[in-house]
Design a protein around this motif. Structure first.
Motif, PDB file in Angstrom:
ATOM      1  N   ALA A 267       0.824  -1.265   0.220  1.00 19.49           N
ATOM      2  CA  ALA A 267      -0.007   0.038  -0.069  1.00 19.49           C
ATOM      3  C   ALA A 267       0.861   1.194   0.014  1.00 19.49           C
ATOM      4  N   GLY A 268       0.621   2.041   1.187  1.00 15.74           N
ATOM      5  CA  GLY A 268       1.504   3.437   0.937  1.00 15.74           C
ATOM      6  C   GLY A 268       2.930   3.268   1.186  1.00 15.74           C
ATOM      7  N   SER A 269       3.573   2.127   1.327  1.00 17.27           N
ATOM      8  CA  SER A 269       5.085   2.071   1.294  1.00 17.27           C
ATOM      9  C   SER A 269       5.432   1.438  -0.004  1.00 17.27           C
ATOM     10  N   THR A 270       4.637   1.376  -0.958  1.00 22.29           N
ATOM     11  CA  THR A 270       5.100   0.840  -2.433  1.00 22.29           C
ATOM     12  C   THR A 270       6.455   1.577  -2.930  1.00 22.29           C
ATOM     13  N   SER A 271       6.124   2.918  -2.917  1.00 19.25           N
ATOM     14  CA  SER A 271       7.197   3.773  -3.311  1.00 19.25           C
ATOM     15  C   SER A 271       8.712   3.707  -2.819  1.00 19.25           C
ATOM     16  N   ILE A 272       8.570   3.410  -1.554  1.00 22.01           N
ATOM     17  CA  ILE A 272       9.632   2.933  -0.534  1.00 22.01           C
ATOM     18  C   ILE A 272      10.582   1.920  -1.125  1.00 22.01           C
ATOM     19  N   LEU A 273       9.657   0.894  -1.256  1.00 20.28           N
ATOM     20  CA  LEU A 273      10.213  -0.561  -1.834  1.00 20.28           C
ATOM     21  C   LEU A 273      10.577  -0.309  -3.150  1.00 20.28           C
TER      22      LEU A 273
ATOM     23  N   VAL B 225       2.682   6.106  -9.058  1.00 23.09           N
ATOM     24  CA  VAL B 225       1.920   6.074  -7.752  1.00 23.09           C
ATOM     25  C   VAL B 225       2.331   7.160  -6.661  1.00 23.09           C
ATOM     26  N   GLU B 226       1.586   7.844  -5.981  1.00 21.25           N
ATOM     27  CA  GLU B 226       1.933   8.738  -5.043  1.00 21.25           C
ATOM     28  C   GLU B 226       1.545   8.191  -3.700  1.00 21.25           C
ATOM     29  N   THR B 227       2.019   8.616  -2.538  1.00 23.04           N
ATOM     30  CA  THR B 227       1.550   8.364  -1.195  1.00 23.04           C
ATOM     31  C   THR B 227       1.154   9.327  -0.709  1.00 23.04           C
ATOM     32  N   HIS B 228      -0.333   9.144  -0.134  1.00 23.86           N
ATOM     33  CA  HIS B 228      -0.851  10.523   0.204  1.00 23.86           C
ATOM     34  C   HIS B 228      -1.619  10.166   1.557  1.00 23.86           C
ATOM     35  N   LEU B 229      -2.083  10.983   2.405  1.00 24.70           N
ATOM     36  CA  LEU B 229      -2.875  10.800   3.715  1.00 24.70           C
ATOM     37  C   LEU B 229      -4.325  10.897   3.693  1.00 24.70           C
TER      38      LEU B 229
ATOM     39  N   ASP C  26      -1.593   4.360  -1.373  1.00 19.21           N
ATOM     40  CA  ASP C  26      -1.004   4.429  -2.526  1.00 19.21           C
ATOM     41  C   ASP C  26      -1.943   4.794  -3.460  1.00 19.21           C
ATOM     42  N   MET C  27      -1.886   6.138  -3.918  1.00 16.46           N
ATOM     43  CA  MET C  27      -2.821   6.833  -4.896  1.00 16.46           C
ATOM     44  C   MET C  27      -2.365   6.693  -6.229  1.00 16.46           C
ATOM     45  N   SER C  28      -2.947   5.903  -7.170  1.00 11.95           N
ATOM     46  CA  SER C  28      -2.520   5.829  -8.516  1.00 11.95           C
ATOM     47  C   SER C  28      -2.817   6.939  -9.476  1.00 11.95           C
ATOM     48  N   MET C  29      -2.334   7.121 -10.429  1.00 11.63           N
ATOM     49  CA  MET C  29      -2.584   8.345 -11.223  1.00 11.63           C
ATOM     50  C   MET C  29      -4.104   8.309 -11.973  1.00 11.63           C
ATOM     51  N   ASP C  30      -4.391   7.214 -11.920  1.00  8.84           N
ATOM     52  CA  ASP C  30      -5.927   7.369 -12.531  1.00  8.84           C
ATOM     53  C   ASP C  30      -7.092   6.760 -11.622  1.00  8.84           C
ATOM     54  N   GLY C  31      -6.651   6.539 -10.347  1.00  7.15           N
ATOM     55  CA  GLY C  31      -7.657   6.202  -9.341  1.00  7.15           C
ATOM     56  C   GLY C  31      -8.044   4.706  -9.466  1.00  7.15           C
ATOM     57  N   SER C  32      -7.437   3.785 -10.170  1.00  3.94           N
ATOM     58  CA  SER C  32      -7.537   2.429 -10.125  1.00  3.94           C
ATOM     59  C   SER C  32      -6.208   1.677  -9.895  1.00  3.94           C
ATOM     60  N   PRO C  33      -6.481   0.409  -9.281  1.00  2.00           N
ATOM     61  CA  PRO C  33      -5.121  -0.297  -8.754  1.00  2.00           C
ATOM     62  C   PRO C  33      -4.348  -0.870  -9.823  1.00  2.00           C
TER      63      PRO C  33
ATOM     64  N   TYR D  30       6.111  -9.275  -8.643  1.00  4.55           N
ATOM     65  CA  TYR D  30       4.684  -8.787  -8.795  1.00  4.55           C
ATOM     66  C   TYR D  30       4.352  -7.869  -7.836  1.00  4.55           C
ATOM     67  N   LEU D  31       3.498  -7.110  -8.593  1.00  4.82           N
ATOM     68  CA  LEU D  31       3.032  -5.833  -7.907  1.00  4.82           C
ATOM     69  C   LEU D  31       1.443  -5.645  -7.649  1.00  4.82           C
ATOM     70  N   ASN D  32       1.483  -5.272  -6.477  1.00  2.22           N
ATOM     71  CA  ASN D  32      -0.176  -5.138  -5.882  1.00  2.22           C
ATOM     72  C   ASN D  32      -0.118  -3.739  -5.381  1.00  2.22           C
ATOM     73  N   CYS D  33      -0.397  -2.678  -6.055  1.00  2.00           N
ATOM     74  CA  CYS D  33      -0.828  -1.403  -5.397  1.00  2.00           C
ATOM     75  C   CYS D  33      -1.791  -0.523  -5.971  1.00  2.00           C
ATOM     76  N   GLY D  34      -1.756   0.882  -5.701  1.00  2.00           N
ATOM     77  CA  GLY D  34      -2.677   1.657  -6.257  1.00  2.00           C
ATOM     78  C   GLY D  34      -4.156   1.505  -5.859  1.00  2.00           C
ATOM     79  N   TRP D  35      -4.269   1.421  -4.540  1.00  2.00           N
ATOM     80  CA  TRP D  35      -5.643   0.989  -4.345  1.00  2.00           C
ATOM     81  C   TRP D  35      -6.336   2.301  -3.689  1.00  2.00           C
TER      82      TRP D  35
END
Lengths: 418, 88
Positions: free
Chosen positions: A238-244, A254-258, A341-348, A359-364
């Motif tokens: 989730a929100g730690s995707t960009s760190i890894l 993806v950007e991490t937002h609160l 984990d905010m994706s740029m189109d709002g979909s995962p 394998y990647l699971n993010c952008g929820w």
């Protein structure tokens, strides 16, 4: 595994409830696994469960930096729905609804799934037209949708502001009667207990510090508890995707937002469905304990803080009071924040990557909790078969390159555009 | 509540401002032939750093000028604000 039942409850009452088995073990990591899932949240736990159950892959570890269920699966507003218009989103989330309906029985854990319905309020004729289009699309995909007139909405939520001289009068709404809520941490614990019983190692308080990638293939991960070899690694953080991703030299859309949520003091039952305000971003339901559970917009700037800021909360609750004036009389019991984990189109994104075995699971974005079972199911399939399932084919990583965006509602990172 | 120092107006509270995203994303040069990959990298891909982050803010309820802010994304501490033409 010890079954949870009323008979076992009575039996254990005689021994003072001292003889219950632990729900999941606390193993030390082995040096090698077939599959390593990074992230012990709802999606990671569900992925491990479906790897074991659907694909017979049980030599699996879940690596969690904190404790399971301590991230967004324990921080959301527990809403479950499939009221999507786009085919990819509708099919995926309706598949998930069917998993939700049987979850308590399947996991032998009461996740308190309560299909109490969700109503999206409309505040203009144009919005009613948009909702009728979305409702029709949902019905074509086999999802229940009912377009409600103003008077019908009034019967369900008479305490909403139905006066005519307000800025956003209620014209009607779109209801999905089969949507609802569930006990969020029960979902994490239920999946964890079943996954553990099938042989999955749940390793908590273990941080991933690096990856071993050789010749474009993943060979293992480095953690605070030592190196672990694995030819398949699933990222579910989730929100730690960009760190890894940075440790893998990947840059993601993806950007991490609160995102904040809050509950009021408990009150007597007043609201028996989930309601969303149609002229802003606010949603509300009432928990079984009587608290009003509320949420809304992102804080609006990149953040890893897991701790919110007051202006956003004030803005969100102003919308809440416009919808349900009685909320102004309530005291807030708790507020909290989670990092999305905010994706740029709002979909995962559920996909393979350019690194073989990764394998990647993010952008929820706002919708991770309701997707838990479907995300776990499709991610497990993607990992086990090394190919995406048709249910998550639309959630590809390269759609941002090819232009096949899934811009369901325009809810990406850029809240500042609105 | 964040307190942000607009380089033109001085210290103001957060609700006068709108966020404008990562300031390190550079639009490809005008009229230059670029690949699709370069273009979608600019539009969609972000580092989303944890820690010091250079970002754009807009003093939308004030002087309406855009400017840069260097802020910690984990603690929300603001180190520096700059005019758009200035670099750290």
């Amino acid at each position: 595994m010890q079954k949870y039942s009323v008979f076992n409850l009575i039996k254990n009452a005689f021994t003072g409830h001292k003889d219950w088995e632990v729900a999941w073990k606390d193993p030390t990591p082995k040096s090698e696994y077939d599959v390593v899932i990074i992230g012990g949240g709802g999606h990671g736990l569900a992925t491990a469960y479906y790897l074991a159950k659907e694909h017979n892959i049980t030599n699996v570890a879940i690596i969690e930096k904190g404790w399971i269920g301590g991230g967004n699966v324990g921080r959301n507003t527990t809403i479950i729905r499939s009221n999507y218009m786009h085919d990819d989103n509708a099919r995926f989330s309706e598949f998930g609804m069917n998993l939700w309906r049987n979850m308590s029985q399947e996991l032998n854990f009461n996740v308190m799934f309560s299909p109490r319905g969700i109503i999206n309020l409309a505040h203009s004729d144009a919005q009613m037209n948009v909702f009728s289009r979305r409702g029709n699309s949902m019905r074509l995909n086999g999802i229940d949708a009912v377009l409600l007139e103003r008077e019908e909405v009034k019967k369900i939520i008479p305490m909403a502001d139905f006066s005519e001289n307000v800025r956003f009068p209620i014209f009607g709404g779109l209801m999905q009667p089969s949507a609802g809520t569930a006990r969020h941490d029960g979902v994490a614990w239920g999946y964890a207990r079943q996954a553990d019983s099938m042989g999955v190692d749940i390793i908590q308080n273990c941080e991933v510090t690096g990856f071993d990638v050789v010749g474009g293939k993943i060979k293992g991960i480095r953690t605070s508890k030592g190196d672990i070899k694995a030819n398949k690694v699933g990222l579910c953080v989730a929100g730690s995707t960009s760190i890894l991703a940075e440790k893998l030299n990947m840059t993601l859309p993806v950007e991490t937002h609160l995102l904040q949520a809050c509950v009021s003091e408990p009150i007597k039952p007043i609201l028996d469905s989930v309601v969303t305000f149609g002229a802003g971003h606010f949603y509300c339901s009432q928990s079984d304990k009587g608290e009003m559970v509320m949420g809304g917009d992102l804080d609006g700037y990149n953040s890893y803080a897991q701790r919110g800021n007051l202006p956003t909360l004030q803005h969100v609750l102003t919308e809440g009071i416009a919808m349900f004036p009685f909320l102004s009389k309530l005291k807030m019991l708790r507020t909290w924040g989670g990092i999305m984990d905010m994706s740029m189109d709002g979909s995962p994104i559920i996909d393979k990557t350019h690194i073989e075995g990764l394998y990647l699971n993010c952008g929820w974005c706002y919708g991770g909790f309701k997707a838990t079972p479907a995300s776990g199911w499709t991610f497990a399939h993607t990992i086990a078969q090394d190919k995406v399932h048709e249910l998550n084919a639309g959630y590809s990583l390269n759609r941002f390159h090819t232009g096949h965006l899934l811009d369901e509602k325009g809810l990406g990172t850029k809240t500042w555009i609105s | 509540m964040l307190h942000i120092k607009c380089p033109y107006c001085g210290m103001r509270s957060q609700n006068e401002f709108a966020y404008g995203g990562d300031a390190s994303a550079k639009r490809p040069e005008l009229n230059k032939e670029i690949s699709d990959l370069e273009w979608d990298s600019f539009v969609y891909l972000r580092k989303s750093l944890r820690g010091k982050h250079l970002e754009l803010w807009h003093h939308i309820s004030g002087c309406r000028q855009w400017f840069k802010v260097q802020r910690d994304t984990a603690t929300h501490e603001i180190f520096k604000t700059l005019k758009p033409s200035e670099d750290i």
